[in-house]
Design an enzyme around this catalytic site. Structure first.
Site, mmCIF file in Angstrom:
data_model
loop_
_atom_site.group_PDB
_atom_site.id
_atom_site.type_symbol
_atom_site.label_atom_id
_atom_site.label_comp_id
_atom_site.label_asym_id
_atom_site.label_seq_id
_atom_site.Cartn_x
_atom_site.Cartn_y
_atom_site.Cartn_z
ATOM 1 N N HIS A 162 63.039 20.166 69.697
ATOM 2 C CA HIS A 162 64.001 19.630 69.995
ATOM 3 C C HIS A 162 64.385 18.526 70.169
ATOM 4 O O HIS A 162 64.699 18.195 71.234
ATOM 5 C CB HIS A 162 64.306 20.680 71.354
ATOM 6 C CG HIS A 162 64.078 21.794 71.404
ATOM 7 N ND1 HIS A 162 65.366 22.904 71.256
ATOM 8 C CD2 HIS A 162 63.349 22.955 71.920
ATOM 9 C CE1 HIS A 162 65.234 24.049 70.927
ATOM 10 N NE2 HIS A 162 63.494 23.735 71.089
ATOM 11 N N SER A 283 68.153 -8.126 57.446
ATOM 12 C CA SER A 283 69.704 -7.870 57.827
ATOM 13 C C SER A 283 70.252 -9.319 57.000
ATOM 14 O O SER A 283 69.226 -10.250 57.619
ATOM 15 C CB SER A 283 69.720 -7.406 59.198
ATOM 16 O OG SER A 283 71.088 -8.277 59.487
ATOM 17 N N LYS A 289 65.993 -7.808 62.427
ATOM 18 C CA LYS A 289 65.938 -6.351 61.799
ATOM 19 C C LYS A 289 65.595 -6.243 60.587
ATOM 20 O O LYS A 289 64.835 -7.336 59.519
ATOM 21 C CB LYS A 289 67.670 -6.117 61.107
ATOM 22 C CG LYS A 289 68.631 -5.990 62.402
ATOM 23 C CD LYS A 289 68.056 -4.893 62.741
ATOM 24 C CE LYS A 289 68.243 -3.335 62.443
ATOM 25 N NZ LYS A 289 69.392 -3.044 62.123
ATOM 26 N N GLU A 296 66.109 6.057 54.317
ATOM 27 C CA GLU A 296 67.727 6.763 54.317
ATOM 28 C C GLU A 296 68.338 6.872 53.247
ATOM 29 O O GLU A 296 69.418 7.101 53.570
ATOM 30 C CB GLU A 296 67.795 4.981 55.503
ATOM 31 C CG GLU A 296 68.339 4.541 56.008
ATOM 32 C CD GLU A 296 68.692 4.157 57.315
ATOM 33 O OE1 GLU A 296 68.700 3.706 58.431
ATOM 34 O OE2 GLU A 296 68.006 2.487 56.218
#
Ligand code: ARG
Length: 432
Positions: A162, A283, A289, A296
């Site tokens: 979980h 970024s 970043k 992804e």
């Protein structure tokens, strides 16, 4: 073009008009089925050889067809051939090139054959080769996972259920889970190969042929296990595309779940893994970043592979038996799935081995934590405390720790004895 000009329609005879230009491009598949060129030519060469062996055409005609096809193959491989929309698909394009190469004998190549069995053949040959490559890529991924198992041997980290800390696990077991998944994927792909590896050629449009062909010879030459006996099934069946698409979707879920973990682990909150600069991006706006684009994208590409599966299932579900032009829609989704799976697997290994798993952070996350609660419970059970009582007892200890801002390791003997006479010794066992 006048209405009576039949143009270059290969079906000639009964048509009085050439195809409308819009219909030509709508109907054409050459923009994508050019990918089948190599297999189409190989299949045609073996078909020609069989026609010659059987005396359906002469041996010298067969030889000319085969060598003509060979030079077309070389030109196709060197990229010096341009295909034409007017000729609709790869099969007619190759036949037309052959006509230019060897003259009128080329018109004999299509004897005892239809594009229906031809395309089914090409697709099976193509997919058989691609599946073998995908298996190699999966084997390579397993090797990389094994390399990581050795590199990070004996590293403890929290295991999650979980997405809550559950019990400590070993990083090598985490990698091992993916090895198991990939091994199952390989076995599923091998299963696909078993069922796919039968030859449809000779089924003609759907009812075979009266000509004395030798289907077994063709099947053997093209390295098939045998022929597809039922000629209607041979031209109508795309189970192998559906099966491969579904196996591919499963492979993508495995790659995607791994990617998801890495994305979470690379967050500052977790800091269980550091992304290598060679496999991360920045970024355009925020100088701080470092983004996990690679996992992804793998996660994102599941969408198209699942979509392709639904695509082929939808194409197939209400098709009347026999060939229907709808089947032309099997190709783009299949090609896209093959290309996507290969691209994801190709980057998986270098990406995985570039990662720096943060052993210290993982281990310390297992230290002052109630993650050992189940082990503590089992220590009490070993001391003959009934499971339910032990569960209740450890639950109460955790509540006490939370309220008094303590953890298992900072409890003293007196506090422990209050809960159970076996608690203190059990705590010593779980930690040390
Ligand atoms: N381009 C077609 C396909 O991809 C080849 C088979 C055409 N057969 C036919 N009867 N029109 O399915």
């Amino acid at each position: 073009m006048s209405n009576t000009n039949k143009g270059s329609n290969i079906w000639g005879g009964r048509f009085t008009k050439s195809l409308d230009p819009l219909a030509i491009s709508f109907n054409a598949s050459i923009t994508f089925d050019y990918k089948l060129a190599y297999y189409d030519i190989w299949g045609s060469q073996v078909h020609a050889q069989m026609l010659g062996n059987q005396g359906i055409i002469t041996q010298s005609e067969a030889d000319k067809l085969i060598s003509g096809l060979e030079s077309i193959k070389n030109n196709v491989m060197q990229g010096t051939v341009t295909f034409s929309n007017e000729l609709e698909d790869i099969h007619m394009n190759i036949e037309n090139l052959l006509l230019k190469e060897v003259g009128d004998i080329a018109k004999k190549l299509h004897t005892a054959r239809s594009r229906n069995d031809q395309v089914a053949l090409d697709l099976r040959l193509y997919l058989r080769a691609e599946i073998k490559e995908i298996i190699l890529l999966l084997e390579n991924s397993i090797r990389s996972l094994k390399f990581c198992q050795q590199k990070y041997v004996n590293t403890l980290l929290p295991g999650y259920t979980h997405l809550q800390r559950a019990q400590p696990i070993k990083l090598e077991n985490y990698f091992g889970a993916y090895i198991s998944m990939f091994n199952r994927d390989i076995s599923r792909l091998n299963d696909c190969l078993l069922r796919l590896n039968y030859c449809p050629l000779g089924a003609g449009a759907l009812a075979g042929t009266e000509l004395p062909i030798d289907r077994e010879f063709v099947a053997e030459k093209l390295q098939f296990k045998g022929i597809i006996e039922n000629t209607i099934d041979a031209v109508s069946d795309r189970d192998f595309v559906m099966e491969f698409s579904s196996v591919s979707s499963i492979i993508m879920t495995h790659l995607s779940r791994f990617s998801e973990d890495i994305i979470i682990w690379a967050s500052e909150e977790f800091s269980f893994v550091k992304l290598d600069d060679a496999f991360a991006t920045g970024s355009s706006l925020m100088p701080n970043k470092k983004n996990p684009d690679i996992p992804e994208l793998i996660r994102g590409k599941c969408g198209r592979v699942f979509g392709n599966l639904v695509g082929i299932l939808s194409v197939m579900k209400a098709l009347p038996l026999g060939y229907n032009k709808d089947l032309q829609e099997d190709k783009e989704c299949l090609f896209d799935t093959v290309d996507t799976i290969k691209a994801c697997l190709q980057i998986f290994s270098p990406f995985l081995t570039s990662l720096s798993f943060q052993v210290e952070n993982m281990q310390s996350a297992t230290k002052n934590s109630f993650i050992w609660a189940t082990k503590l419970l089992e220590e009490l059970v070993k001391n003959n405390v009934p499971f339910r009582d032990a569960h209740e007892c450890v639950g109460k200890i955790i509540l006490y720790c939370i309220e008094s801002n303590k953890n298992f390791a900072t409890l003293n003997k007196k506090e422990c004895d209050f809960f159970s006479p076996f608690l203190y010794s059990s705590i010593l066992k779980i930690y040390y």
